[in-house]
Design an enzyme around this catalytic site. Sequence first.
Site, PDB file in Angstrom:
ATOM      1  N   HIS A  40      58.852 -16.843   4.789  1.00 58.54           N
ATOM      2  CA  HIS A  40      58.551 -15.626   3.994  1.00 58.54           C
ATOM      3  C   HIS A  40      59.895 -15.333   3.550  1.00 58.54           C
ATOM      4  O   HIS A  40      60.579 -14.617   2.972  1.00 58.54           O
ATOM      5  CB  HIS A  40      58.988 -14.783   5.941  1.00 58.54           C
ATOM      6  CG  HIS A  40      58.963 -13.125   5.526  1.00 58.54           C
ATOM      7  ND1 HIS A  40      58.697 -12.408   6.686  1.00 58.54           N
ATOM      8  CD2 HIS A  40      58.463 -11.992   3.757  1.00 58.54           C
ATOM      9  CE1 HIS A  40      58.451 -11.022   5.911  1.00 58.54           C
ATOM     10  NE2 HIS A  40      58.717 -10.579   4.805  1.00 58.54           N
ATOM     11  N   GLU A 223      57.479  -3.335  10.997  1.00 58.17           N
ATOM     12  CA  GLU A 223      59.083  -4.072   9.843  1.00 58.17           C
ATOM     13  C   GLU A 223      59.171  -2.691  10.284  1.00 58.17           C
ATOM     14  O   GLU A 223      60.315  -2.224  11.102  1.00 58.17           O
ATOM     15  CB  GLU A 223      58.726  -4.195   8.515  1.00 58.17           C
ATOM     16  CG  GLU A 223      59.847  -4.167   7.771  1.00 58.17           C
ATOM     17  CD  GLU A 223      60.038  -4.613   6.436  1.00 58.17           C
ATOM     18  OE1 GLU A 223      58.633  -4.775   5.344  1.00 58.17           O
ATOM     19  OE2 GLU A 223      61.165  -4.851   5.397  1.00 58.17           O
TER      20      GLU A 223
END
Length: 358
Positions: A40, A223
Amino acid sequence: MNPVPASSPTAPQAAALAPMPTALSDAANLAQRIAKAELHIHIEGSLEPELIFALAQRNGVALAYPSVEALRAAYAFTDLQSFLDIYYAGASVLLHEADFFDMAWAYFLRAQADNVVHAELFFDPQTHTARGVPMGTVINGLKRACDQAQAQLGISSHLILCFLRHLSEDDALATLEAALPYRAHLVGVGLDSSEVGHPPSKFANVFARSRALGLRVVAHAGEEGPPDYIWQALDVLKAERIDHGVRCLEDAALVKRLAAERVPLTVCPLSNLKLCVVPDLTQHPMKRLLDAGLCATVNSDDPAYFGGYMNANFVQTVQALNLGREDVITLARNSIEASFVCAEHRVALLEKLEQSIQ
Ligand code: HPA
Ligand code: ZN
């Protein structure tokens, strides 16, 4: 011995002001040298201020900040959007194939220093094509850096094309079509940018088309967005990994599913800290994710903006949460197991990991 009060006229100033150095734990030392994969990393988020200024000068692009220091001083974010505004502005200096190459090559050198042996790079083509930069310029520059990283540094890598979720699905579909001539250079597609208000379900068609093309699928979810977005990423997009995903802990049934199906989470601790997802690293959910049996990994997200690359993320998390050697080994092993490499290469990467533990 009596400590010298900081206000004492005899107290040495430097000693009074210097922060107490914290000794690294055995686990934190292991975290630095262990072989690991990064899954990521937004490559545009690896653009350091110095490189932004160098590319701005090379390309004659005007910046809103007078100096590297002024730009860096603006990196005080309150949430995801406050970061994205400055991140897209920074990417405006990227115009030519050499710019994309230079950016990715700088990242690979940092990755090598942190013992990253495999990296899967996100890139945001719409940020560039909207400014008139051709898709081929973006992908060819990145691919050349990937090839050089393999040849000169021994780091393998993949490219993941991300759709910007604040734009329409039609825009994402047109972006996918524009990338088809470069299909062989892509391992998969992802979904990033402003999460809240842009649920995964908005992109059902473009992800279905991507899967039909044989592309692997990941998506940012949970998130800032709710656990429902993680369910949608799994059920609608058929995401094989969830990027961030930290808000899954609010939904016990979701945690159970993620654990049972061993869906990897690409967690980014320093990003979570800098974007105020957590108030302090000691409050970070990484230990809870591991204890829940989830396949969590450590990643840097946008290292130039969030204060650190892979080892900074590992070391600060290990220290803040008092993680042990077994946690570090699990996190590194998870990163290799969650990668999109072929079975043979996975064996080779796991072998590198074993050797690095000694
Ligand atoms: N979240 C969503 N989009 C992003 C991020 C992130 O952390 N970094 C770059 N684009
Ligand atoms: Zn991200």
